[in-house]
Structures are given as structure tokens and as C-alpha cells.
Design an enzyme around this catalytic site. Structure first.
Site, PDB file in Angstrom:
ATOM      1  N   ASP A  97      -5.979  -6.476   5.209  1.00 33.11           N
ATOM      2  CA  ASP A  97      -7.128  -6.013   4.427  1.00 33.11           C
ATOM      3  C   ASP A  97      -7.996  -7.209   4.033  1.00 33.11           C
ATOM      4  OD1 ASP A  97      -8.827  -4.526   2.901  1.00 33.11           O
ATOM      5  OD2 ASP A  97      -7.342  -3.871   1.428  1.00 33.11           O
ATOM      6  N   TYR A 110       0.816  -1.224   0.000  1.00 34.98           N
ATOM      7  CA  TYR A 110       0.000   0.000   0.000  1.00 34.98           C
ATOM      8  C   TYR A 110       0.843   1.265   0.000  1.00 34.98           C
ATOM      9  CZ  TYR A 110      -4.027  -2.927   0.776  1.00 34.98           C
ATOM     10  OH  TYR A 110      -5.000  -3.871   0.628  1.00 34.98           O
ATOM     11  N   LYS A 137       4.047 -14.413   5.160  1.00 37.18           N
ATOM     12  CA  LYS A 137       4.325 -15.368   4.072  1.00 37.18           C
ATOM     13  C   LYS A 137       5.840 -15.414   3.915  1.00 37.18           C
ATOM     14  CE  LYS A 137       2.867 -17.938   0.573  1.00 37.18           C
ATOM     15  NZ  LYS A 137       2.037 -19.150   0.693  1.00 37.18           N
TER      16      LYS A 137
END
Ligand code: NAI
Length: 334
Positions: free
Chosen positions: A230, A126, A173
Site C-alpha cells: 500500500d 489489513y 521486514k
């Protein structure tokens, strides 16, 4: 003596004005002394000011330090960048807090979910750093810093301490993104060392998604980088009745903005059918933040009663009550 507050109210686009008006009325009915500084932002002011985020909005938030915000439309694929992301970056609202909780009466196959998603709010994909490579490729840069990672994980642990929660789960991740998510994970492990009395675990985001669907009641505080937060928070909202009931807060050091998870829902805007629960509960989070605990508890309880009774709820929850009428019902039960 009653405290006085001045709070910025941004009605926003789509269903924003309807749900924020409901929240405002419920908060006022609970007897909190608030002067609202109402400022318009979003697609609706674009034409007049050539920006969706005019200076007067930023000035009002800077002055009042607290805002209650409706959703703002972001064009997909082109046009102006997200006002929501711009606000979070402008005021360094580094923690996005999204409680996910089952309320009795809401049609869902789950019960006893009570978790909080703490989403890092300032960086990751973002950061908005992307570019085209000719017309055959495009590149987005994922930024993860030590400072922001340690800050958000510490925030999650502090929240666990304040709310007497048992466990913090760091979601990542790092098996694939060894440097960026690897840094987030190593920061999480380091911060966890300072909170030995809290259980700590880490989980890869794909496995986390499955576990949240299978056994959401096992999770308590989840902390993660921006994009995973999100996605997982919308998914988790789906476990407890949908976006209409999921509140949120963007917390910074000096300034905080409270808003639902949901967007401007153009498909149902202007029809008096949007569920204002998420906006009202975002207001409840705001009241607790400014120390108005009694009013916050009264509103929370009133919502609990209306949802449990179930005969005066909006259409997303299987009823036929309007946005305004739902708010009136909450007010009756204060
Ligand atoms: P959305 O959250 O607006 O809607 C998704 C679905 O949930 C729609 O079917 C909608 O009708 C339903 N829904 C949402 N809120 C509801 C409510 N209170 N009561 C009943 N049903 C509700 O997501 P969408 O359609 O992807 O986004 C629409 C616009 O909102 C986009 O421009 C997007 O960028 C923006 N957006 C803004 C946010 C913000 O201001 N913080 C957050 C998310 C999206």
C-alpha cells in the site's frame, strides 16, 4: 466476431464518478462491446441502505466476474470499515497489481521506470483484527500465512514469465518481524526455487524505499505483504507523476476488480479537474485481462500521445484541461 462483455461498474465516491465515466467513454469509443451493470456503493448509499456495500453490489460482481471500480471513501479512525478491503476479502482478490511506468511528457525527474508492485491483498495488518486494551493501548494483529505468501510470490513470478521480466524482488521486514515477515521471506525463497531462470533478490522495506527513490529503473517485479505494498505503491506513483496516472487491479481466481490506486480525493471532487488517466489505464488492464488486446493497445497509445504532447493535460500534470476534455482528447487520438 466481436466478443460481448457484461461488466460491473462501480462509480464510487468523490472523483470516482468523474474518472470512471471518462474511462467508460474511452473504452466504448475504442469499440469494445460492453454492457455496463452500473451499481452504486460507498458513502453515498450509506444512508439509504445502512451499509456502504449493499448486497446488490456483491451480486452484480458475482454474476459478471469483472468490475471496473471508482474509489470509495473510508472514514478515518471510526465508522464503517473499508469497502475496498471488504471486496478484496469477500472475493479473495489475493493479488493487487500496480504497474508504475514513466510516460514521456509527464513532469518527473525520472525516466525509464517500468516496474510492477504485486501486493498481497488479503491479510497482514489489513485482516482487520484489532482491539482496544482499556483506554491505554490498542492491538492490531498482523497475519501472514504460508498459503497466501506462496500464492502471491508465485503470482509475481508467473507475471514475470508472462511479461518476460527479468527480476523479482521480495520486500519484507524479516529482520524485526522474524516470525511473520520471516515466514513470508522463507516462502518467497522456496517459490523462487521453481523459477531458476528469473533473478531473485529480497530487500528490507526501509532500504527498498530508499532504493526506489534513488534508482527505480533497476527494479522490475516487486512482491510484498499488504501494508508495504500500500505504502510503496503510492510512493512509487509519486515517481512517475502522481496518483492521477497510477492504475491497478485486484486479481482473484474467478473474479477481478480493476481500480486506480488513488482514493476519492474529496479536495477536488465535482470540479472536473481530476486526472482520469489512472482510471482509463485501469480500464486498459481490464481490457487485456478479458482478451481485448487491440482496444487496450489503442487506448494506451492514445494516452501516450496526449501525455507526450502535454498541452491538453489536467492540472496535476501542470495543464488546465478538465477531466471530460482529457477523455475527449484521448478519444480523438484512438
Ligand atoms: P486520495 O488518493 O484520494 O488523494 C490524495 C491526493 O492526491 C489528494 O491531494 C488528491 O487531490 C490527489 N489525487 C488523487 N487522485 C487524483 C487524480 N485522479 N487526479 C488528480 N489528483 C488526484 O487519498 P486520501 O485523500 O488519503 O483519501 C481520500 C479517501 O479515499 C479516503 O476516504 C480513503 O480511505 C479513500 N481511499 C479509497 C481507495 C479506494 O477506493 N481504492 C484508495 C485510497 C484511498
Amino acid at each position: 466476431m466481436k466478443k460481448k462483455h457484461t461488466i460491473t461498474l462501480i462509480p464510487g465516491d468523490g472523483i470516482g464518478p468523474e474518472v470512471t465515466d471518462a474511462a467508460k467513454k474511452v473504452i466504448e469509443a475504442a469499440g469494445v462491446d460492453i454492457t455496463w451493470d452500473i451499481v452504486e456503493a460507498g458513502a453515498k448509499v450509506m444512508e439509504e441502505f445502512s451499509t456502504p456495500l449493499p448486497e446488490y453490489v456483491l451480486d452484480s460482481i458475482k454474476k459478471n466476474k469483472i468490475a471496473l471500480k471508482g474509489p470509495i471513501t473510508t472514514p478515518v479512525g471510526s465508522g464503517f470499515r473499508s469497502v475496498n478491503v471488504a471486496l478484496r476479502q469477500a472475493f479473495n482478490l489475493y493479488a493487487n497489481v500496480r504497474p508504475i511506468k514513466t510516460y514521456e511528457g509527464i513532469p518527473t525527474r525520472y525516466k525509464d521506470i517500468d516496474l510492477i508492485i504485486v501486493r498481497e491483498n488479503t491479510e497482514d495488518l489489513y485482516a482487520g483484527i484489532e482491539h482496544k486494551i482499556g483506554d491505554y493501548a490498542a492491538e492490531s494483529i498482523k497475519i501472514i500465512t504460508r498459503e497466501a505468501s506462496e500464492r502471491i510470490v508465485d503470482f509475481a513470478f508467473q507475471m514475470a514469465v508472462k511479461q518476460s521480466r527479468k527480476k523479482v524482488t521480495a520486500v519484507h521486514k524479516a529482520n524485526i518481524m522474524k516470525y511473520s515477515d520471516g515466514l513470508f521471506l522463507s516462502c518467497a525463497r522456496k517459490v523462487a526455487e521453481n523459477y531458476k531462470d528469473k533473478e531473485f533478490e529480497d530487500m528490507i522495506v526501509d532500504a527498498m524505499s530508499m532504493k526506489l527513490v534513488q534508482t527505480p529503473e533497476k527494479y522490475d517485479v516487486l512482491v510484498m505483504p499488504n501494508l508495504y505494498g500500500d505504502i510503496l505503491s503510492d510512493m512509487a506513483a509519486g515517481l512517475v507523476g502522481g496518483l492521477g496516472v497510477a492504475p491497478g487491479a485486484n486479481i482473484g481466481k474467478e473474479i477481478s476488480i480493476f481500480e486506480s490506486i488513488h482514493g476519492s480525493a474529496p479536495d477536488i471532487a465535482g470540479k472536473n479537474i481530476a486526472n482520469p488517466t489512472a482510471a482509463i489505464l485501469s480500464g486498459v488492464m481490464m481490457l487485456r485481462y478479458i482478451g481485448e488486446f487491440e482496444a487496450a493497445d489503442r487506448i494506451d497509445n492514445a494516452i501516450r500521445v496526449v501525455l507526450k504532447e502535454g498541452n491538453k493535460v489536467t492540472s496535476d500534470l501542470g495543464g488546465s484541461t478538465g477531466t471530460k476534455e482529457f477523455a475527449e482528447e484521448v478519444i480523438k487520438n484512438l
